[in-house]
Design an enzyme around this catalytic site. Structure first.
Site, short mmCIF file in Angstrom:
data_model
loop_
_atom_site.label_atom_id
_atom_site.label_comp_id
_atom_site.label_asym_id
_atom_site.label_seq_id
_atom_site.Cartn_x
_atom_site.Cartn_y
_atom_site.Cartn_z
N ARG A 173 19.72 73.59 34.33
CA ARG A 173 21.06 73.26 33.86
C ARG A 173 21.91 74.52 33.84
O ARG A 173 21.43 75.60 34.05
CB ARG A 173 21.01 72.64 32.47
CG ARG A 173 19.99 73.35 31.53
CD ARG A 173 20.42 73.79 30.21
NE ARG A 173 21.70 74.39 30.09
CZ ARG A 173 21.96 75.71 30.16
NH1 ARG A 173 21.01 76.57 30.43
NH2 ARG A 173 23.20 76.15 29.98
N GLY A 174 23.23 74.29 33.67
CA GLY A 174 24.16 75.41 33.76
C GLY A 174 24.84 75.35 35.11
O GLY A 174 24.18 75.20 36.14
N ALA A 175 26.15 75.45 35.13
CA ALA A 175 26.91 75.21 36.36
C ALA A 175 26.39 75.98 37.57
O ALA A 175 25.99 75.38 38.58
CB ALA A 175 28.39 75.51 36.10
N ARG B 233 25.34 65.19 38.49
CA ARG B 233 26.14 65.53 37.30
C ARG B 233 27.58 65.77 37.76
O ARG B 233 27.81 66.50 38.72
CB ARG B 233 25.60 66.77 36.58
CG ARG B 233 24.20 66.57 36.00
CD ARG B 233 23.80 67.73 35.10
NE ARG B 233 24.49 67.68 33.81
CZ ARG B 233 24.47 68.69 32.93
NH1 ARG B 233 23.87 69.84 33.24
NH2 ARG B 233 25.08 68.57 31.77
N ASP C 159 32.22 75.13 33.14
CA ASP C 159 31.69 74.23 34.17
C ASP C 159 32.73 73.89 35.22
O ASP C 159 32.38 73.52 36.35
CB ASP C 159 31.14 72.96 33.52
CG ASP C 159 29.88 73.28 32.73
OD1 ASP C 159 30.00 73.77 31.60
OD2 ASP C 159 28.78 73.09 33.29
N ASN D 13 33.98 72.91 29.46
CA ASN D 13 32.74 73.56 29.08
C ASN D 13 32.02 72.67 28.08
O ASN D 13 32.52 71.61 27.68
CB ASN D 13 33.02 74.95 28.50
CG ASN D 13 31.76 75.82 28.44
OD1 ASN D 13 31.04 75.98 29.42
ND2 ASN D 13 31.47 76.33 27.26
N LYS D 14 30.83 73.10 27.67
CA LYS D 14 30.01 72.29 26.77
C LYS D 14 30.82 71.76 25.58
O LYS D 14 31.63 72.49 25.01
CB LYS D 14 28.85 73.15 26.26
CG LYS D 14 27.85 72.47 25.37
CD LYS D 14 27.29 71.17 25.93
CE LYS D 14 26.80 71.33 27.33
NZ LYS D 14 26.53 70.04 28.01
C1 LIG Z 1 27.10 79.54 33.18
S1 LIG Z 1 27.81 77.99 33.06
C2 LIG Z 1 26.86 77.26 31.82
C3 LIG Z 1 27.53 76.05 31.24
O1 LIG Z 1 26.80 74.87 31.57
C4 LIG Z 1 26.36 74.29 30.36
O2 LIG Z 1 26.29 72.91 30.39
P1 LIG Z 1 24.84 72.20 30.55
O3 LIG Z 1 23.89 72.91 29.63
O4 LIG Z 1 25.11 70.75 30.17
O5 LIG Z 1 24.49 72.36 32.01
C5 LIG Z 1 27.40 74.73 29.37
O6 LIG Z 1 28.61 74.02 29.53
C6 LIG Z 1 27.55 76.17 29.75
O7 LIG Z 1 28.66 76.84 29.28
#
Ligand SMILES: CSC[C@H]1O[C@H](OP(=O)(O)O)[C@H](O)[C@@H]1O
Length: 342
Positions: A42-44, A85, A233, A243-244
């Site tokens: 996960r993470g963009a 996603r 994101d 973002n989250k």
């Molecule tokens: C470096 S971007 C990470 C970004 O992605 C996360 O979302 P998720 O854990 O649902 O993939 C979160 O928004 C982070 O800031």
């Protein structure tokens, strides 16, 4: 994540952290799609990079030697990966970049196209780490020595190919000799802050304090934090930031307490095709992520739950966007196009 010579993608299963460090071996694109959907990766930037390798795996498993059939098969796989996603634009950016590589030289046969895809996925991986180090270099200049930095979710090495974006700025500040401490929002419902950011920081002996999301306001009101830095994101042409979930609340609180609110993100997170954050697709996830904790119900059976995984912070609440090309201030966002394309 790492590509293994036998032709598979190894992913650290982030759903098992911090208590277990276990790896997934993805041998086909469906394994990668499933890992992205359940946030094992996960993470963009990380999901973009993983999807690039997933597309490569899919292409390797396509049996056809006929080029047109191969190309349409790869495009179909890219669409499936892209649909895993909806919010992080890096997922589509990486897949689009991979597909574009398939049209350069029409003399390539199917096997050499498979090699082109793997080489491009490796390039995306390596460039992401270099990009994050550049973001860190530009961002650390904004972080005074002794800063107590609040961050949300996880925008660290786990959310990228390595080094991280928001946490990359923290790493760079410490590498520059600054005495920086981190406050990590636990980040309900999936606890990326408690499980992942705290884990990353502790492993590198970076001082980290965990708080629940609802403590952030009081933390600011009692002057226990100097600035906020988060990942992103998707950033639209006017500088609105997806973002989250919970990021928007932090930005409102930061404005109310006159604290800097920074967003650290690569240019691949900026989507110039969208004029504002109102157009960003916001992923809604299963309600059980809210009603259950570690598989056990924490809410009465049958209760409704709303579970948007992201929110949108309007550009006027963002102090600056830190990219690999430098720091962008909202007041100059009409130059965003020039910055990205110069
Ligand atoms: C470096 S971007 C990470 C970004 O992605 C996360 O979302 P998720 O854990 O649902 O993939 C979160 O928004 C982070 O800031």
């Amino acid at each position: 994540m790492r590509w293994l010579e036998e032709g598979c993608l190894e992913l650290l299963d982030q759903t098992k952290l911090p208590l277990k460090v276990t790896y997934l071996k993805c041998r086909d694109y469906l394994d990668v799609a499933a890992a992205i959907k359940r946030l094992a990766v996960r993470g963009a930037p990380a999901i973009g990079t993983a999807a690039a390798y997933g597309l490569t795996l899919g292409a390797m498993n396509l049996k056809t030697r006929q080029k047109e059939e191969f190309l349409s098969g790869v495009k179909a796989i890219a669409s499936e990966l892209s649909a895993t996603r909806p919010t992080a634009v890096n997922l589509r950016w990486a897949l689009d970049r991979m597909i574009k590589k398939l049209h350069i030289d029409d003399n390539e046969d199917v096997n050499s196209l498979r090699t082109v895809l793997l080489e491009e996925a490796n390039l995306i991986y390596q460039e992401d780490i270099e990009t994050n180090r550049k973001i860190g270099k530009h961002g650390q200049a904004l972080i005074p020595n002794g800063s107590r930095v609040l961050t949300h979710c996880n925008a660290g090495a786990l959310a990228t190919a390595g080094y991280g974006t928001a946490l990359g700025v923290i790493r760079a500040a410490r590498e520059a000799g600054k005495n920086i401490s981190v406050i990590a929002d636990e980040t309900r419902p999936l606890l990326q802050g408690a499980r992942l950011t705290a884990w990353e920081m502790l492993r590198e002996h970076i001082p980290v304090t965990l708080i629940t999301d609802n403590m952030a306001g009081y933390l600011m009101a009692t002057q226990k934090v100097d600035l906020i830095i988060v990942g992103a994101d998707r950033i639209t042409a006017n500088g609105d930031v997806a973002n989250k979930i919970g990021t928007y609340s932090l930005a409102v609180l930061a404005k109310a307490h006159n604290l800097p609110f920074y967003v650290a993100a690569p240019l691949s997170t900026i989507d110039m095709s969208l004029a504002s954050g109102a157009e960003i697709p916001i992923e809604e996830r299963d309600h059980t992520e809210i009603t259950h904790l570690d598989g056990k119900s924490v809410a009465p059976p049958g209760v409704k739950a709303w579970n948007p995984a992201f929110d949108v912070t309007p550009n006027h609440l963002v102090t600056a966007i830190i990219t690999e090309r430098g720091v962008i201030y909202p007041a100059y966002l009409d130059n965003l196009d020039k910055i990205i394309n110069h």
